[in-house]
Design an enzyme around this catalytic site. Structure first.
Site, mmCIF file in Angstrom:
data_model
loop_
_atom_site.group_PDB
_atom_site.id
_atom_site.type_symbol
_atom_site.label_atom_id
_atom_site.label_comp_id
_atom_site.label_asym_id
_atom_site.label_seq_id
_atom_site.Cartn_x
_atom_site.Cartn_y
_atom_site.Cartn_z
ATOM 1 N N THR A 67 -8.408 3.134 7.326
ATOM 2 C CA THR A 67 -8.279 2.758 5.914
ATOM 3 C C THR A 67 -7.695 1.360 5.734
ATOM 4 O O THR A 67 -8.167 0.585 4.900
ATOM 5 C CB THR A 67 -7.399 3.773 5.166
ATOM 6 O OG1 THR A 67 -6.184 3.967 5.895
ATOM 7 C CG2 THR A 67 -8.106 5.091 5.000
ATOM 8 N N GLY A 68 -6.654 1.027 6.499
ATOM 9 C CA GLY A 68 -6.019 -0.283 6.331
ATOM 10 C C GLY A 68 -6.937 -1.424 6.712
ATOM 11 O O GLY A 68 -7.033 -2.432 5.995
ATOM 12 N N CYS A 69 -7.624 -1.281 7.844
ATOM 13 C CA CYS A 69 -8.577 -2.309 8.277
ATOM 14 C C CYS A 69 -9.686 -2.467 7.247
ATOM 15 O O CYS A 69 -10.100 -3.584 6.903
ATOM 16 C CB CYS A 69 -9.187 -1.940 9.626
ATOM 17 S SG CYS A 69 -7.992 -1.616 10.929
ATOM 18 N N LYS A 93 0.847 -1.195 0.000
ATOM 19 C CA LYS A 93 0.000 0.000 0.000
ATOM 20 C C LYS A 93 0.883 1.246 0.000
ATOM 21 O O LYS A 93 1.629 1.482 0.944
ATOM 22 C CB LYS A 93 -0.922 -0.013 1.216
ATOM 23 C CG LYS A 93 -1.868 -1.222 1.234
ATOM 24 C CD LYS A 93 -2.780 -1.237 2.439
ATOM 25 C CE LYS A 93 -2.034 -1.386 3.741
ATOM 26 N NZ LYS A 93 -2.920 -1.643 4.887
ATOM 27 N N THR A 142 -9.077 9.838 7.680
ATOM 28 C CA THR A 142 -8.752 8.568 7.032
ATOM 29 C C THR A 142 -8.536 7.436 8.037
ATOM 30 O O THR A 142 -7.923 6.420 7.710
ATOM 31 C CB THR A 142 -7.485 8.726 6.177
ATOM 32 O OG1 THR A 142 -6.414 9.212 7.018
ATOM 33 C CG2 THR A 142 -7.710 9.703 5.032
#
Length: 266
Positions: free
Chosen positions: A211-213, A177, A208
């Site tokens: 976002t990763g989850c 990412k 933000t």
């Protein structure tokens, strides 16, 4: 299962009391994408828009019991892992997933959006040797790539080296990412033989959190819906890009992405 039963997706992760990331973000994502979300909570955090004020791991036996209760009765069609915190919990989860036939998305959560540590340094080797080899897709951000492999990414060209370094630990696919780079939000999905570059505009929105989850849960959801890995990742990228664009202020710090942005009335 009835033909009306939606696909079932299990998240194994920590709880975010502020509702923007962790288990809460995972379940919101799954609901928005039409799958039935289930959870194994590995840790409880006291967390809000400005940071993590505290974190408490659950006992290994509690993690095992949650997993067995869900998998042995309900079954799963995809699994997503998030915050695992300690070497013991990483090992417990790896043991549980070793015989899992469903696709597994590993989000090797290292730090929160605010820079708070969510994985003990001594757990990194267990992630490398026990968890990543089980992953259908591993989804590290650039800080997590550096933690796990020592590879520093300063440009898109470096992302191929990052993918190769993650793939060396055994996942079938690596999604690097690149959100921390400048310019468009560019990610690289690779299995070592084919590369898929995912481009999206960078939205001028500081809210933000999660976002990763959200991205990892969206990938798992689309895999459970029957998409192959590249299509699942592309669909998840589209979903999280819209969620970032619709992110909203909450509290005094960084607000969450909007998991409901595709739903009527949003």
């Amino acid at each position: 299962m009835s033909a009306l039963t939606p696909p079932r997706v299990l998240t194994i992760a920590g709880s975010d009391s502020g509702g923007g990331a962790g288990i809460q973000a995972d379940l919101k994502t799954m609901l928005s994408l039409g799958v039935h979300g289930m959870s194994v909570i590995t840790a409880v955090t006291a967390q809000n828009s400005v940071g993590v004020q505290g974190a408490w791991e659950l006992p290994a036996e509690a993690v095992r019991a949650q997993y067995r209760a869900v998998v042995d009765d309900i079954g799963v069609q995809a699994v997503k892992t998030g915050m695992l915190a300690s070497p013991e919990l990483v090992a417990v989860v790896a043991d549980l997933l070793a015989d899992q036939d469903a696709p597994i998305v590993v989000d090797p959560v290292g730090v929160s959006k605010h820079g708070d540590a969510l994985l003990a340094p001594e757990a990194l080797e267990t992630v490398r040797t026990r968890l990543l080899p089980l992953a259908t897709v591993a989804t590290p951000n650039l800080d997590e790539v550096a933690q796990l492999t020592g590879v520093t990414v300063n440009s898109e060209d470096d992302m191929r080296d990052a993918a190769a370094a993650i793939l060396a630990y055994g996942p079938r696919w690596a999604l690097i990412k690149g959100g921390h780079l400048t310019g468009d939000a560019v990610d690289l999905l690779s299995d070592g033989t084919q590369d898929h570059w995912l481009h999206a505009p960078r939205h001028d929105n500081r809210h933000t959190h999660g976002t990763g989850c959200t991205l990892a849960s969206a990938i798992a959801s689309h895999l459970a819906l029957g998409l192959d890995v590249p299509d699942a990742v592309h669909a998840a990228k589209h979903y999280v890009t819209g969620a970032i664009a619709a992110g909203f202020p909450l509290g005094a710090g960084i607000g969450p992405v909007d998991h409901t942005w595709r739903l009527p009335g949003s």
